[in-house]
Design an enzyme around this catalytic site. Structure first.
Site, PDB file in Angstrom:
ATOM      1  N   ARG A  91      17.876  46.557   8.989  1.00  0.00           N
ATOM      2  CA  ARG A  91      18.535  45.306   8.730  1.00  0.00           C
ATOM      3  C   ARG A  91      19.472  44.785   7.633  1.00  0.00           C
ATOM      4  O   ARG A  91      20.163  44.068   7.867  1.00  0.00           O
ATOM      5  CB  ARG A  91      17.211  44.025   9.115  1.00  0.00           C
ATOM      6  CG  ARG A  91      16.403  44.346  10.397  1.00  0.00           C
ATOM      7  CD  ARG A  91      15.528  43.211  10.324  1.00  0.00           C
ATOM      8  NE  ARG A  91      14.643  43.299  11.429  1.00  0.00           N
ATOM      9  CZ  ARG A  91      13.697  44.059  11.882  1.00  0.00           C
ATOM     10  NH1 ARG A  91      13.080  44.877  10.782  1.00  0.00           N
ATOM     11  NH2 ARG A  91      12.889  44.213  12.983  1.00  0.00           N
ATOM     12  N   ALA A 121      17.685  32.755  12.040  1.00  0.00           N
ATOM     13  CA  ALA A 121      17.194  33.792  12.804  1.00  0.00           C
ATOM     14  C   ALA A 121      18.087  35.120  12.920  1.00  0.00           C
ATOM     15  O   ALA A 121      17.614  36.087  13.059  1.00  0.00           O
ATOM     16  CB  ALA A 121      16.992  33.408  14.324  1.00  0.00           C
ATOM     17  N   VAL A 125      17.506  38.188   7.982  1.00  0.00           N
ATOM     18  CA  VAL A 125      16.920  36.838   8.047  1.00  0.00           C
ATOM     19  C   VAL A 125      16.635  36.390   6.590  1.00  0.00           C
ATOM     20  O   VAL A 125      16.934  35.430   6.292  1.00  0.00           O
ATOM     21  CB  VAL A 125      15.861  36.783   9.130  1.00  0.00           C
ATOM     22  CG1 VAL A 125      14.474  37.085   8.489  1.00  0.00           C
ATOM     23  CG2 VAL A 125      15.509  35.040   9.360  1.00  0.00           C
ATOM     24  N   THR A 146      12.999  32.307  10.214  1.00  0.00           N
ATOM     25  CA  THR A 146      11.829  32.871  10.922  1.00  0.00           C
ATOM     26  C   THR A 146      10.993  33.978  10.271  1.00  0.00           C
ATOM     27  O   THR A 146       9.884  33.908  10.554  1.00  0.00           O
ATOM     28  CB  THR A 146      12.632  33.437  12.327  1.00  0.00           C
ATOM     29  OG1 THR A 146      13.515  34.372  11.894  1.00  0.00           O
ATOM     30  CG2 THR A 146      13.117  32.312  13.029  1.00  0.00           C
ATOM     31  N   ARG A 154       3.136  39.670  16.325  1.00  0.00           N
ATOM     32  CA  ARG A 154       3.048  41.112  16.679  1.00  0.00           C
ATOM     33  C   ARG A 154       1.604  41.654  16.229  1.00  0.00           C
ATOM     34  O   ARG A 154       1.057  42.473  16.966  1.00  0.00           O
ATOM     35  CB  ARG A 154       4.178  41.977  16.404  1.00  0.00           C
ATOM     36  CG  ARG A 154       5.490  41.730  16.944  1.00  0.00           C
ATOM     37  CD  ARG A 154       6.660  42.244  16.341  1.00  0.00           C
ATOM     38  NE  ARG A 154       7.987  42.093  17.208  1.00  0.00           N
ATOM     39  CZ  ARG A 154       9.235  42.163  16.867  1.00  0.00           C
ATOM     40  NH1 ARG A 154       9.442  42.301  15.548  1.00  0.00           N
ATOM     41  NH2 ARG A 154      10.189  41.992  17.661  1.00  0.00           N
ATOM     42  N   HIS A 178      11.266  40.529   6.250  1.00  0.00           N
ATOM     43  CA  HIS A 178      11.194  41.017   7.718  1.00  0.00           C
ATOM     44  C   HIS A 178      12.116  42.098   7.904  1.00  0.00           C
ATOM     45  O   HIS A 178      13.250  42.297   8.063  1.00  0.00           O
ATOM     46  CB  HIS A 178      11.988  39.854   8.478  1.00  0.00           C
ATOM     47  CG  HIS A 178      12.127  40.232   9.909  1.00  0.00           C
ATOM     48  ND1 HIS A 178      11.066  40.520  10.692  1.00  0.00           N
ATOM     49  CD2 HIS A 178      13.118  40.296  10.993  1.00  0.00           C
ATOM     50  CE1 HIS A 178      11.503  40.798  11.923  1.00  0.00           C
ATOM     51  NE2 HIS A 178      12.821  40.401  12.125  1.00  0.00           N
TER      52      HIS A 178
END
Length: 319
Positions: A91, A121, A125, A146, A154, A178
């Site tokens: 990411r 989001a 992030v 988020t 999860r 994240h």
């Protein structure tokens, strides 16, 4: 007596933006949703499609297409517009592209006179949330990512499968980025109010098959498993966004693991990362500081260091 209309803008009318809007409609979270996209026709098409849900819902939500300059009187702006990772990318590899997209969008929204709350989001992030705060110059309370809200969900789902219970009976958080450096704060995971580590210690034989390291890895990899199989994630994150927005608009004071800009909490500053926080009217009411174990504190510090370094590298490239 007149009632204030609750208005939300969704920037990015792709799969995540549409899933988020759909969740908000089905949960009657707001009165109006404005869909925005760089391709205006797609925003129009999504708004039309979503508006056709109304005959089958418990209340009516007005859905329409708009533009960034129309955000003046909106309560919450949701940012889902961004880039998807290519095979082999993390990411954080998207940060440079995300920075260019985000700054232009936020500048236009702020020029409209927007004075509400951002819910971010778009990936990565944590870093994007930091950029939104920097570009908007809003108080940190009104810029929320988020974060690890979905990762925490999860985790609860995985534990619910292992222990054959409802995931809502599990309480616990994935913390930090994240992304690759996130971790589970096992010292604060409870099932029915009882600490998980205590359960495992008292029932060693019964739960000898439980591998916490494996569960933590599956929590971290869940998004990638979905992404590699179908090319996107949409429903989980769509519901996570809606959950955060509902807590803002209803002043619910829900504790959610979101991306927050830290100002001394956990002995960290100049970084945005996933931590539990009380979310209500106006955004973040309070960042919750968990009493982490030594190992967890070290993991948290390492994760913050990775995020901080990524932002510093980005800034160096711009100068």
């Amino acid at each position: 007596m007149a009632r204030k209309t609750k208005k939300v803008t969704v920037v990015g009318s792709g799969l995540v933006g549409a899933a988020c809007a759909y969740s908000m409609i089905n949960q009657s979270i707001c009165d109006e949703i404005m869909m925005v996209d760089r391709t205006y026709d797609r925003a129009v098409a999504q708004a039309l499609d979503l508006s056709h849900c109304m005959d089958f819902t418990s209340s009516r939500t007005k859905v329409y297409a708009g533009r960034l300059e129309d955000c003046r009187d909106v309560d919450v702006v949701i940012l889902t517009a961004g880039a998807n990772p290519k095979p082999g990318q993390t990411r954080l590899d998207l940060l440079e592209e995300a920075d260019k997209i985000t700054r232009g969008i936020v500048r236009q929204i702020m020029d409209s006179g927007f004075d509400g709350v951002f819910v971010v989001a778009a990936n990565p992030v944590d870093a994007v949330t930091y950029i939104v705060r920097e570009e908007s110059d809003l108080p940190r309370e009104r810029v929320i990512g988020t974060g690890t809200s979905l990762d925490s969900a999860r985790l609860k789902t995985l534990l619910s499968d292992v222990f054959s219970i409802d995931p809502r009976s599990v309480n616990g958080y994935a913390l930090g980025e994240h992304g690759e450096s996130q971790f589970v704060a096992w010292s604060h995971v409870t099932i029915g109010g009882k600490p998980l580590l205590q359960i495992l210690d008292q029932h060693k034989e019964r739960f000898q098959h439980v591998d916490l390291q494996e569960i933590e890895q599956k929590t971290k990899d869940a998004g990638w498993e979905i992404f590699t199989r179908k090319g996107n994630t949409q429903f989980g994150i769509g519901n996570a966004i809606a959950y955060i927005v509902r807590s803002i608009l209803n002043d619910d004071h829900k504790i959610i693991a979101i991306s927050a800009i830290l100002e001394g909490e956990y002995q960290q500053s100049n970084v945005c990362t996933g931590v539990p926080a009380i979310i209500g009217e106006g955004g973040i009411q309070e960042v919750i500081e968990l009493n982490l174990s030594l190992e967890e504190r070290q993991k948290f510090e390492q994760s913050c260091g990775i995020l901080r370094k990524a932002l510093e590298k980005l800034a160096d490239g711009q100068t």
